[in-house]
Design an enzyme around this catalytic site. Structure first.
Site, mmCIF file in Angstrom:
data_model
loop_
_atom_site.group_PDB
_atom_site.id
_atom_site.type_symbol
_atom_site.label_atom_id
_atom_site.label_comp_id
_atom_site.label_asym_id
_atom_site.label_seq_id
_atom_site.Cartn_x
_atom_site.Cartn_y
_atom_site.Cartn_z
ATOM 1 N N GLY A 91 0.809 -1.217 0.000
ATOM 2 C CA GLY A 91 0.000 0.000 0.000
ATOM 3 C C GLY A 91 0.843 1.268 0.000
ATOM 4 O O GLY A 91 0.542 2.233 -0.708
ATOM 5 N N CYS A 92 1.908 1.260 0.768
ATOM 6 C CA CYS A 92 2.767 2.444 0.860
ATOM 7 C C CYS A 92 3.528 2.685 -0.441
ATOM 8 O O CYS A 92 3.734 3.827 -0.855
ATOM 9 C CB CYS A 92 3.730 2.303 2.041
ATOM 10 S SG CYS A 92 2.861 2.170 3.626
ATOM 11 N N THR A 93 3.925 1.606 -1.091
ATOM 12 C CA THR A 93 4.604 1.736 -2.382
ATOM 13 C C THR A 93 3.645 2.317 -3.415
ATOM 14 O O THR A 93 3.990 3.264 -4.131
ATOM 15 C CB THR A 93 5.143 0.368 -2.851
ATOM 16 O OG1 THR A 93 6.090 -0.103 -1.887
ATOM 17 C CG2 THR A 93 5.796 0.464 -4.222
#
Length: 155
Positions: free
Chosen positions: A44-46
């Protein structure tokens, strides 16, 4: 503690990928998109960093700065940037000062175990350093575009 619309941009310092200090007040004079995310190099952060990077030229054309913040070290941030060719700026809040000021350092629970972590959140400040919009418990798909539209609406 949650931050309400109209609140002033807190005067806190973060650490840049080069190890220098960055005051949030240095962004006063232009709109600021400040997003907090849990951890570099997770799915998700990527995706979130890639989405903000993909639209960074549009944010810049509107005069806005975009800054991603997590507890990851400057070295880890730089590896993350290099691995995915990110163009969005990332900063470290190692002591959680900014996260606490924004109310995003919260108790979480996974598999019945409680721990402290970052509530994925985004804050939009106008050029005067006033909060005009916030997004809590962000769902990544479409989020960067929604934030871009909010920046466009600032005029």
């Amino acid at each position: 503690m949650a931050m309400d619309e109209g609140a002033k941009l807190p005067d806190v310092e973060l650490t840049t990928t080069s190890g220098g200090k960055l005051s949030l007040h240095s962004f006063i004079g232009k709109p600021l998109v400040l997003y907090f995310y849990p951890k570099d190099d997770t799915s998700g952060c990527t995706r979130e960093a890639q989405d903000f990077s993909q639209h960074l030229d549009e944010f810049t054309a509107l005069g806005a700065a975009v800054l991603g913040v997590s507890k990851d070290s400057p070295i880890k941030h730089q590896k993350f940037i290099d691995k995915y060719d990110l163009t969005v700026a990332l900063a470290t809040d190692g002591d959680s000062t900014a996260m606490e000021a924004f109310g995003v350092w919260v108790e979480k629970s996974m598999y019945g175990k409680k721990y402290m972590g970052i509530d994925r959140s985004t804050f939009l400040f106008d050029a005067g350093g006033r909060l005009v919009r916030s997004w809590r418990r962000v769902k990544v798909p479409g989020h960067a575009v929604e934030v871009l539209e909010a920046v466009r609406a600032l005029g």
